[in-house]
Design a protein around this motif. Structure first.
Motif, PDB file in Angstrom:
ATOM      1  N   HIS A 129       0.748  -1.133   0.063  1.00  0.00           N
ATOM      2  CA  HIS A 129      -0.089   0.059   0.158  1.00  0.00           C
ATOM      3  C   HIS A 129       0.749   1.373  -0.059  1.00  0.00           C
ATOM      4  O   HIS A 129       0.628   2.220  -0.616  1.00  0.00           O
ATOM      5  N   HIS A 130       1.899   1.238   0.795  1.00  0.00           N
ATOM      6  CA  HIS A 130       2.728   2.339   1.004  1.00  0.00           C
ATOM      7  C   HIS A 130       4.082   1.973   1.667  1.00  0.00           C
ATOM      8  O   HIS A 130       3.815   0.782   2.342  1.00  0.00           O
ATOM      9  N   ARG A 131       4.993   2.769   1.632  1.00  0.00           N
ATOM     10  CA  ARG A 131       6.396   2.372   2.237  1.00  0.00           C
ATOM     11  C   ARG A 131       6.179   2.208   3.940  1.00  0.00           C
ATOM     12  O   ARG A 131       6.813   1.428   4.641  1.00  0.00           O
ATOM     13  N   PHE A 132       4.963   2.731   4.297  1.00  0.00           N
ATOM     14  CA  PHE A 132       4.751   2.731   5.747  1.00  0.00           C
ATOM     15  C   PHE A 132       3.999   1.483   5.983  1.00  0.00           C
ATOM     16  O   PHE A 132       3.862   1.425   7.360  1.00  0.00           O
ATOM     17  N   PHE A 133       3.279   1.021   5.185  1.00  0.00           N
ATOM     18  CA  PHE A 133       2.234  -0.167   5.548  1.00  0.00           C
ATOM     19  C   PHE A 133       2.224  -0.918   4.357  1.00  0.00           C
ATOM     20  O   PHE A 133       1.950  -0.528   3.163  1.00  0.00           O
TER      21      PHE A 133
ATOM     22  N   SER B 182       8.402   1.011   6.817  1.00  0.00           N
ATOM     23  CA  SER B 182       9.764   1.619   7.126  1.00  0.00           C
ATOM     24  C   SER B 182       9.427   3.185   6.743  1.00  0.00           C
ATOM     25  O   SER B 182       8.607   3.629   5.811  1.00  0.00           O
ATOM     26  N   ALA B 183      10.393   4.244   7.153  1.00  0.00           N
ATOM     27  CA  ALA B 183      10.431   5.443   6.936  1.00  0.00           C
ATOM     28  C   ALA B 183      12.137   5.986   7.097  1.00  0.00           C
ATOM     29  O   ALA B 183      12.781   5.173   7.634  1.00  0.00           O
ATOM     30  N   ALA B 184      12.368   6.892   6.152  1.00  0.00           N
ATOM     31  CA  ALA B 184      13.673   7.355   6.097  1.00  0.00           C
ATOM     32  C   ALA B 184      13.767   8.810   5.984  1.00  0.00           C
ATOM     33  O   ALA B 184      12.820   9.424   5.367  1.00  0.00           O
ATOM     34  N   ARG B 185      14.673   9.354   6.356  1.00  0.00           N
ATOM     35  CA  ARG B 185      15.242  10.828   6.438  1.00  0.00           C
ATOM     36  C   ARG B 185      16.513  11.033   5.808  1.00  0.00           C
ATOM     37  O   ARG B 185      17.347  10.515   6.545  1.00  0.00           O
ATOM     38  N   PRO B 186      16.575  11.953   4.821  1.00  0.00           N
ATOM     39  CA  PRO B 186      17.926  12.168   4.236  1.00  0.00           C
ATOM     40  C   PRO B 186      18.680  12.864   5.293  1.00  0.00           C
ATOM     41  O   PRO B 186      18.493  13.815   5.986  1.00  0.00           O
ATOM     42  N   VAL B 187      19.998  12.319   5.449  1.00  0.00           N
ATOM     43  CA  VAL B 187      21.005  12.854   6.298  1.00  0.00           C
ATOM     44  C   VAL B 187      22.357  13.158   5.571  1.00  0.00           C
ATOM     45  O   VAL B 187      23.077  12.070   5.360  1.00  0.00           O
ATOM     46  N   GLY B 188      22.614  14.151   4.880  1.00  0.00           N
ATOM     47  CA  GLY B 188      23.958  14.333   4.298  1.00  0.00           C
ATOM     48  C   GLY B 188      23.591  13.376   2.751  1.00  0.00           C
ATOM     49  O   GLY B 188      22.432  13.530   2.076  1.00  0.00           O
TER      50      GLY B 188
ATOM     51  N   GLY C 182      17.067   5.721   9.017  1.00  0.00           N
ATOM     52  CA  GLY C 182      15.801   5.064   8.727  1.00  0.00           C
ATOM     53  C   GLY C 182      15.574   4.146   9.886  1.00  0.00           C
ATOM     54  O   GLY C 182      16.218   3.902  10.822  1.00  0.00           O
ATOM     55  N   VAL C 183      14.013   3.884   9.996  1.00  0.00           N
ATOM     56  CA  VAL C 183      13.529   3.110  10.843  1.00  0.00           C
ATOM     57  C   VAL C 183      12.641   1.940  10.132  1.00  0.00           C
ATOM     58  O   VAL C 183      12.160   2.345   9.246  1.00  0.00           O
ATOM     59  N   GLY C 184      12.404   0.911  10.838  1.00  0.00           N
ATOM     60  CA  GLY C 184      11.352   0.116  10.382  1.00  0.00           C
ATOM     61  C   GLY C 184      10.727  -0.712  11.335  1.00  0.00           C
ATOM     62  O   GLY C 184      11.127  -0.633  12.524  1.00  0.00           O
TER      63      GLY C 184
ATOM     64  N   GLY D 254       4.407 -11.603  17.283  1.00  0.00           N
ATOM     65  CA  GLY D 254       5.903 -11.042  17.584  1.00  0.00           C
ATOM     66  C   GLY D 254       6.038  -9.576  16.879  1.00  0.00           C
ATOM     67  O   GLY D 254       5.106  -9.262  16.002  1.00  0.00           O
ATOM     68  N   ALA D 255       6.934  -8.878  17.190  1.00  0.00           N
ATOM     69  CA  ALA D 255       7.424  -7.740  16.582  1.00  0.00           C
ATOM     70  C   ALA D 255       8.911  -7.446  16.615  1.00  0.00           C
ATOM     71  O   ALA D 255       9.444  -7.935  17.235  1.00  0.00           O
ATOM     72  N   ARG D 256       8.947  -6.596  15.695  1.00  0.00           N
ATOM     73  CA  ARG D 256      10.389  -6.012  15.452  1.00  0.00           C
ATOM     74  C   ARG D 256      10.657  -4.580  15.081  1.00  0.00           C
ATOM     75  O   ARG D 256       9.912  -4.107  14.316  1.00  0.00           O
ATOM     76  N   GLY D 257      11.679  -3.914  15.751  1.00  0.00           N
ATOM     77  CA  GLY D 257      11.948  -2.540  15.469  1.00  0.00           C
ATOM     78  C   GLY D 257      13.397  -2.282  15.021  1.00  0.00           C
ATOM     79  O   GLY D 257      14.273  -3.111  15.788  1.00  0.00           O
ATOM     80  N   GLN D 258      13.544  -1.663  14.050  1.00  0.00           N
ATOM     81  CA  GLN D 258      15.184  -1.442  13.421  1.00  0.00           C
ATOM     82  C   GLN D 258      15.401  -0.194  13.381  1.00  0.00           C
ATOM     83  O   GLN D 258      14.631   0.556  12.726  1.00  0.00           O
ATOM     84  N   VAL D 259      16.308   0.066  13.369  1.00  0.00           N
ATOM     85  CA  VAL D 259      17.120   1.463  13.479  1.00  0.00           C
ATOM     86  C   VAL D 259      18.363   1.456  12.524  1.00  0.00           C
ATOM     87  O   VAL D 259      19.313   0.427  12.643  1.00  0.00           O
ATOM     88  N   ARG D 260      18.427   2.341  11.347  1.00  0.00           N
ATOM     89  CA  ARG D 260      19.723   2.379  10.528  1.00  0.00           C
ATOM     90  C   ARG D 260      20.275   3.664  10.619  1.00  0.00           C
ATOM     91  O   ARG D 260      19.507   4.641  10.178  1.00  0.00           O
TER      92      ARG D 260
END
Length: 293
Positions: A52-56, A103-109, A114-116, A141-147
């Motif tokens: 549906h979307h990157r978020f969902f 997932s979602a991401a924000r440009p940094v340089g 990113g988080v998922g 179950g659940a999972r959280g991830q940070v890049r």
């Protein structure tokens, strides 16, 4: 989207668990709790996904568990010829159910932060449940991830945490709660790579733990040297072992890998390990040629 994969794999057999107070069945259970497995062709992935979307996004069917190793366990990607010894005793390798992820991401340089997340409901991983589809025997179950952003010599830094709540089948035809929590991280700085996972599970008032720590050095574009320290302590299968592995990979092409490694296994003295024979350390050599197509 639709995906299906078949794999010839070494699948350990995990029989139903005997309650602690059922002493008469312990000897028979110990003989059956052989995690060496046997080779067989198995459906590893067979799912449909609605994007549906990157978020969902929603995925239905049989799918690999979300932990890093299971998602990247293909022989042309892993450095060692063998799985870490703790893997199948903590989180299940695969799920039959529904997963919601995004997932979602924000440009940094020139990189990004990113988080998922993933959340799933699935059948429990005990024999007969996939056929009977017990409504009172579901797992979640659940999972959280940070890049974190990569910059300079830092090429990758990911961290993630997982939680699993399910049930195990007992020989008394009852169900017992099974709770697992885990943490993992992947780091790449210049030619240095580090990969680690740790997990802790509890069922029937018994706690089992396992981990691996795997540093590696990229010698050049084709050669990688690695070392892995790992450990498993599980009263459930009466196994306590520490293992050290060192090896090299030669990868002339992304789809081809030649692997060689030496390992040393050290049994650990624990009260729950019962054996008439003396537990002794042993060494081994493993060689493999991987052609991925």
């Amino acid at each position: 989207n639709f995906l299906m994969e078949l794999e010839l794999q070494n699948v350990p057999h995990h029989p139903e668990i005997t309650p602690e107070n059922d002493e008469d069945a312990h000897e028979e259970e110990a003989a059956e709790n052989d995690i060496s497995g046997e080779g067989q062709v198995a459906v590893e992935n067979a799912w449909m996904e609605y994007n549906h979307h990157r978020f969902f996004n929603v995925r239905f069917g049989k799918q690999l568990s979300p932990q890093y190793w299971w998602q990247n366990h293909y022989p042309n990607l892993t450095l060692s010829t063998a799985l870490p010894i703790y893997l199948r005793e903590l989180f299940p390798a695969e799920l039959v159910g529904v997963t919601v992820q995004g997932s979602a991401a924000r440009p940094v340089g020139s990189s990004e932060f990113g988080v998922g997340y993933k959340f799933y409901v699935a059948n429990n991983n005990f024999e007969g449940n996939s056929r009977n589809d017990r409504r009172d025997g579901k797992a979640w179950g659940a999972r959280g991830q940070v890049r974190f952003p990569a910059r300079g010599m830092l090429r990758r830094f990911d961290v993630a945490a997982d939680i699993y709540r399910g049930q195990v089948g007992l020989t008394t035809s009852e169900l017992a709660e099974d709770n697992v929590f885990g943490f993992e991280s992947q780091l790449e700085v210049s030619s240095f790579l580090l990969q680690t996972e740790w997990a802790r599970g509890k069922s029937l008032e018994q706690t089992r733990t396992g981990y691996y720590l795997q540093p590696a050095w990229r010698i050049d574009e084709e050669w990688i040297a690695f070392y892995r320290a790992e450990q498993l302590e599980s009263p459930r299968i009466r196994m306590a072992e520490r293992r050290h592995t060192a090896g090299v990979n030669y990868r002339p092409y992304p789809q081809i890998a030649l692997k060689g490694e030496l390992y040393r296994s050290q049994p650990l003295e624990r009260e729950f390990v019962h054996s008439d024979e003396e537990q002794k350390p042993f060494n081994g050599l493993a060689l493999a040629a991987v052609f991925f197509f």
